[in-house]
Design a protein around this motif. Structure first.
Motif, mmCIF file in Angstrom:
data_model
loop_
_atom_site.group_PDB
_atom_site.id
_atom_site.type_symbol
_atom_site.label_atom_id
_atom_site.label_comp_id
_atom_site.label_asym_id
_atom_site.label_seq_id
_atom_site.Cartn_x
_atom_site.Cartn_y
_atom_site.Cartn_z
ATOM 1 N N HIS A 54 1.074 -1.133 0.033
ATOM 2 C CA HIS A 54 -0.028 -0.043 -0.113
ATOM 3 C C HIS A 54 0.787 1.387 0.040
ATOM 4 O O HIS A 54 0.645 2.246 -0.732
ATOM 5 C CB HIS A 54 -1.022 0.027 1.099
ATOM 6 N N HIS A 55 1.937 1.276 0.767
ATOM 7 C CA HIS A 55 2.951 2.431 0.856
ATOM 8 C C HIS A 55 4.211 2.138 0.358
ATOM 9 O O HIS A 55 4.672 0.865 -0.025
ATOM 10 C CB HIS A 55 3.056 2.837 2.366
ATOM 11 N N HIS A 56 4.864 3.345 -0.057
ATOM 12 C CA HIS A 56 6.027 3.052 -0.557
ATOM 13 C C HIS A 56 7.213 2.419 0.428
ATOM 14 O O HIS A 56 6.891 2.753 1.285
ATOM 15 C CB HIS A 56 6.668 4.445 -1.366
ATOM 16 N N HIS A 57 8.408 1.751 -0.120
ATOM 17 C CA HIS A 57 9.224 1.385 0.845
ATOM 18 C C HIS A 57 9.940 2.801 1.197
ATOM 19 O O HIS A 57 9.844 3.845 0.821
ATOM 20 C CB HIS A 57 10.150 0.480 0.062
ATOM 21 N N CYS A 104 28.951 7.671 0.374
ATOM 22 C CA CYS A 104 29.190 6.976 -0.794
ATOM 23 C C CYS A 104 27.971 7.236 -1.798
ATOM 24 O O CYS A 104 28.137 7.265 -2.886
ATOM 25 C CB CYS A 104 29.401 5.510 -0.789
ATOM 26 N N GLY A 105 26.887 7.702 -1.153
ATOM 27 C CA GLY A 105 25.794 7.962 -2.002
ATOM 28 C C GLY A 105 24.917 6.840 -2.220
ATOM 29 O O GLY A 105 24.014 6.975 -3.016
ATOM 30 N N SER A 106 25.073 5.576 -1.673
ATOM 31 C CA SER A 106 24.399 4.531 -1.901
ATOM 32 C C SER A 106 22.951 4.714 -1.263
ATOM 33 O O SER A 106 22.659 5.524 -0.341
ATOM 34 C CB SER A 106 24.890 3.240 -1.329
ATOM 35 N N VAL A 107 21.938 3.912 -1.600
ATOM 36 C CA VAL A 107 20.437 4.009 -1.459
ATOM 37 C C VAL A 107 20.219 2.542 -1.189
ATOM 38 O O VAL A 107 20.120 1.840 -1.941
ATOM 39 C CB VAL A 107 19.582 4.743 -2.238
ATOM 40 N N ASP A 108 19.734 2.223 0.155
ATOM 41 C CA ASP A 108 19.485 1.035 0.469
ATOM 42 C C ASP A 108 17.878 1.054 0.582
ATOM 43 O O ASP A 108 17.524 1.930 1.415
ATOM 44 C CB ASP A 108 20.227 0.218 1.633
ATOM 45 N N GLU A 109 17.173 0.008 0.851
ATOM 46 C CA GLU A 109 15.565 0.016 0.854
ATOM 47 C C GLU A 109 15.261 -0.633 1.989
ATOM 48 O O GLU A 109 15.706 -1.834 2.257
ATOM 49 C CB GLU A 109 14.921 -0.374 -0.503
ATOM 50 N N ILE A 110 14.227 -0.429 2.705
ATOM 51 C CA ILE A 110 13.668 -1.098 3.823
ATOM 52 C C ILE A 110 12.276 -1.273 3.212
ATOM 53 O O ILE A 110 11.463 -0.478 2.902
ATOM 54 C CB ILE A 110 13.507 -0.197 5.155
ATOM 55 N N LYS A 111 11.950 -2.492 2.883
ATOM 56 C CA LYS A 111 10.632 -2.928 2.215
ATOM 57 C C LYS A 111 9.674 -3.093 3.408
ATOM 58 O O LYS A 111 8.442 -2.863 3.075
ATOM 59 C CB LYS A 111 10.819 -4.268 1.803
ATOM 60 N N ASP A 112 9.853 -3.289 4.517
ATOM 61 C CA ASP A 112 8.833 -3.250 5.466
ATOM 62 C C ASP A 112 8.092 -1.905 5.921
ATOM 63 O O ASP A 112 8.691 -0.804 5.955
ATOM 64 C CB ASP A 112 9.244 -3.687 6.984
ATOM 65 N N ASP A 113 6.915 -1.593 6.210
ATOM 66 C CA ASP A 113 6.290 -0.583 6.371
ATOM 67 C C ASP A 113 6.261 -0.322 8.039
ATOM 68 O O ASP A 113 5.290 -0.971 8.677
ATOM 69 C CB ASP A 113 4.653 -0.385 5.800
ATOM 70 N N TRP A 114 7.157 0.315 8.548
ATOM 71 C CA TRP A 114 7.156 0.523 10.073
ATOM 72 C C TRP A 114 6.341 1.590 10.522
ATOM 73 O O TRP A 114 6.190 1.515 11.706
ATOM 74 C CB TRP A 114 8.657 0.802 10.328
ATOM 75 N N LEU A 115 5.536 2.256 9.735
ATOM 76 C CA LEU A 115 4.945 3.550 10.019
ATOM 77 C C LEU A 115 3.391 3.120 10.370
ATOM 78 O O LEU A 115 2.583 4.013 10.556
ATOM 79 C CB LEU A 115 5.230 4.620 9.120
#
Length: 164
Positions: A92-95, A103-114
């Protein structure tokens, strides 16, 4: 991939748009590189490899349309470059993102903690959250480990946490 393309085609049609060959080429590049956060120029370079006749302006227009229709999320990680990320069909929500300031890397959290916070906002303020985005800026574990290896006198016992 074909199922996602069909889903996006239906999203476009429901809003009165067609999935033209140029739009489909752009969507295919985004799907093939779903783990990355591509800029418009990145998308254009990859689309051009598949369909040399497509111009940069067409890619920009396609990205903007897909963003307006909520197929993509347009985001900026503080580097002044707009990046595009496909919205997942399963959530339903974005990660959320962990952005390394070194270094500018972007890692994702797939869980919706909010979700608990959204429920509280609804109960306490009668405010229904439709969407949200959460970005954390800091130092990634790769940069932390690299710094520790380069500076053996660093006896910092703090271990970076990992996100699953």
């Amino acid at each position: 991939m074909e199922a996602r393309i069909e889903q996006i085609k239906q999203q476009l049609q429901s809003q009165g748009y067609k999935l033209t060959p140029q739009r489909e080429a752009t969507v295919r590049v985004l799907l093939e590189n779903e783990a990355d956060h591509l800029s418009a120029e990145d998308v254009f370079m990859l689309v051009r490899d598949k369909a040399p006749e497509i111009g940069l302006a067409t890619v920009y227009r396609t990205l903007e349309l897909l963003s307006e229709l909520h197929v993509l999320e347009k985001m900026n990680f503080g580097d002044g470059v707009a990046r595009y990320d496909l919205r997942g069909d399963s959530s339903h929500h974005h990660h959320h993102h962990l952005i390394c300031v070194q270094c500018g890397s972007v890692d994702e959290i797939k869980d919706d903690w909010l979700t608990p916070l959204e429920e509280r906002l609804l109960i306490e303020f009668q405010f229904q959250v439709l969407d949200h985005r959460l970005d954390f800026q800091g130092i990634c574990s790769r940069c932390s480990n690299k710094a520790k290896q380069e500076d053996p006198s660093n006896h910092d016992s703090e271990k970076p946490s990992t996100v699953t």
